[in-house]
Motif scaffolding. Sequence first.
Motif: not given
Length: 783
Positions: A23-36, A52-57
């Motif tokens: 789901d989209t919410k996991w993209l948000i979580v993944g983006s935050l994780l990438a920032g960390i 992972i994020l690029w393939a999903t989007v």
Amino acid sequence: MLVSALSFLAGLLLVQQFSVLPDTKWLIVGSLLAGIIAWLRYWRFLFFVVGILWATVFAMHRLSDRLPEQLEGVEVQVIGTIADLPEQDEKRARFDFITRDGVYAANLPGASAAITRDTKKQPGTGAAIAAESERLPTKLRLSWYYPDQPIKAGQQWTFTVKLKRVHGNLNPGGFDYERWLFTEGIGATGYVRPSPKPVLLGHDPAWSSVSVWRQSITDQLSSILGDSPSLALIKALTIGDGNSVTQEQWEVFRKTGTTHLVVISGSHIGLIAGLVYFLVLKLWARTGWLSQSPQKVAAVSALLVAIFYSALAGFSVPTQRSVVMLSIVMIAIILQRNSRPFNTLSIAMFAVLVFDPLAVLAAGFWLSFLAVSLIIYAVSGRLGKLGHVWGAIKINWATSVGLSPLLLLFFQQVSLIAPLANLVAVPVISLLVVPLALLAVIIMFILPSMASKLFFLVDHVLQGLWWLLAYLAEIPMASINHALPSYWALLFAVPGILLLLAPAGIPVRWLSLVMFLPLIFTDAKPPETGDIKMTLLDVGQGLSAVMQTSHHLLVYDTGAKFSEQSDMGQSVLLPFLRSQGVAKIDSLIISHGDNDHIGGAVSLMRGIDTKQVLTSVPQQLSEYAPITCKAGQSWLWDEVKFTMLAPKQSFMLENDNSCVLKIQSKHGTVLLTGDIEALAESWLVNTYGDELKSDILVAPHHGSKTSSTTGFLRAIQPDYVLIPAGYRNQFGHPHKDVLARYRQVNAKWLNNADSGAIVVNVENNAFVVQGTRETESKYWNAK
């Protein structure tokens, strides 16, 4: 750079294993994780997460451009452009169609007004179908049966089409058509309606797109070469158009391991670029115009030619890789910098994957990058220098052996004579045919007579090479088929390849042969004695079932034949049997003569040894010495009894004369009925009565209204009914009344159209019935 690129690749690969996208919410979580991770500077792990994020989007965006369910099966008027070279045979033209952002009209109830991509509900239309969610996809895959006008890339048309959502046959070991449509960005398939008549609106300008250039070239090639037997190969080698290459030719190339030479590959582009670099370097140095160094001029010239040649091939993945690598090397020459081979390869791979993360789903991506990696590993950084001949032999050996695990994975086939065939074919194609053919293409619009002479030479060289390859392909054991290897076997094979191709001083290189053993001994596990495994293959609107016992295999029907180049025996049955490690068919039963049952038989028997053929129409397969099937025939395989229940008498309808086969094991019974209808069903009930009782019934006549009568179903009392019907088939199979009858006898039913291939394991007094879409489908597959 290499580790970072591999981390990014691993992230992309992980997403391709998902059956459902997050789901989209996991993209948000993944983006935050990438920032960390970026803040902590764990760069390699960051590349993995970003992958992972690029393939999903990217996948989400691609899936959003698919046909809405409301427009499926509806006649829709579309305006757009033919995107690339069409595929044409005696019955139809098939092509990709880019829809324009303009107007289309739909014949839906209450929809009298035009609907656009960005429409808002118009006053007076009364149609909620003008919603944004019901836009047409950007790219369609269309078929036009018996077109009355030439179909060419760049043409602008108005068509009335009937579309369906992305859907294809799904079988173990088979080609995943839905995955291919997904990677190509095709959001729907359909066909052109003859009425109202299609309207040609115009043509794109000759300079407007690569596809129009390629169309002009293919037209000119057809004009110059006429009926030359090498025309298809010349088209493939100059513009990457393999549509005209026959199945027979592809089979020869597969058996000799020379398929990579038939299309524009990275090696072709590299050789042409290298030739241009050498010639320009020598000629520029002789001119004395040294305001620009010969190396820089040669590098720019070679890169421009490489881009041009890659454009002719439609910028396929191997050519993308080659152009990116050449760009890095040529820029390094211009800037007078050194570049490491693996760093260059890593940057090329990263660029290709950023541009198209779905490239990892294509066999060409893996074969291309691994081939270059093997060449770099085998020849770079070695103390001694090999001559041109021994160097070519070593590269040929390295790629033939090193790519064999991937060839087993993708095609379940490896050519044993590939090193010998490539030793001859590579220099002939790369150093003679491709340069001459490409030069002829460049000058044929200016000096057609000179181009004609060059093509005459190329034609004769290709005919001689074809004679040699065809001879080699006929050698016994020229190629071997093997069961699909496990991923564990591949994990052992990779270090085995590295050890085998390591420098001579490395100790215990012989262990590499041990590490290859899991590839050899990964045969599919057969059923135990007395057990049955049946696979009702997904062959669309047709029938094909494979029955396996402990040491024997039976094929019942072979699906349809669509053209001289396409049938279900070639496209579904042979890949499935190869993936199972099957070397021979003990018995092939063709229930009757309808195309959707007999169409793939010839291709199947040509591709695999078949010991015996039984059929109700022996005259249609007379060259294979078939046995006429009739009631009373019986045999025992591995404690499993096979009994032919019909035909015993001749009915007027050919469907009713189908071979009816009952298969009995100690754990359960399967009944295969072909296309029998009510009259034959009544005869079976009157003749056998309670002996018809079976646990698994393959639905007669694809679930038509004229079959599966109530009395017949009550006599059989099936637990499961398996329906071999195609998705949205024109006959409306299975009929709703028939499904109601199945429910009346408390039978569970599965349909190939919904489940893909259906696998039935009958063992230990239990049935395990599973559809491939439930067990193996990915996020791009129709659910």
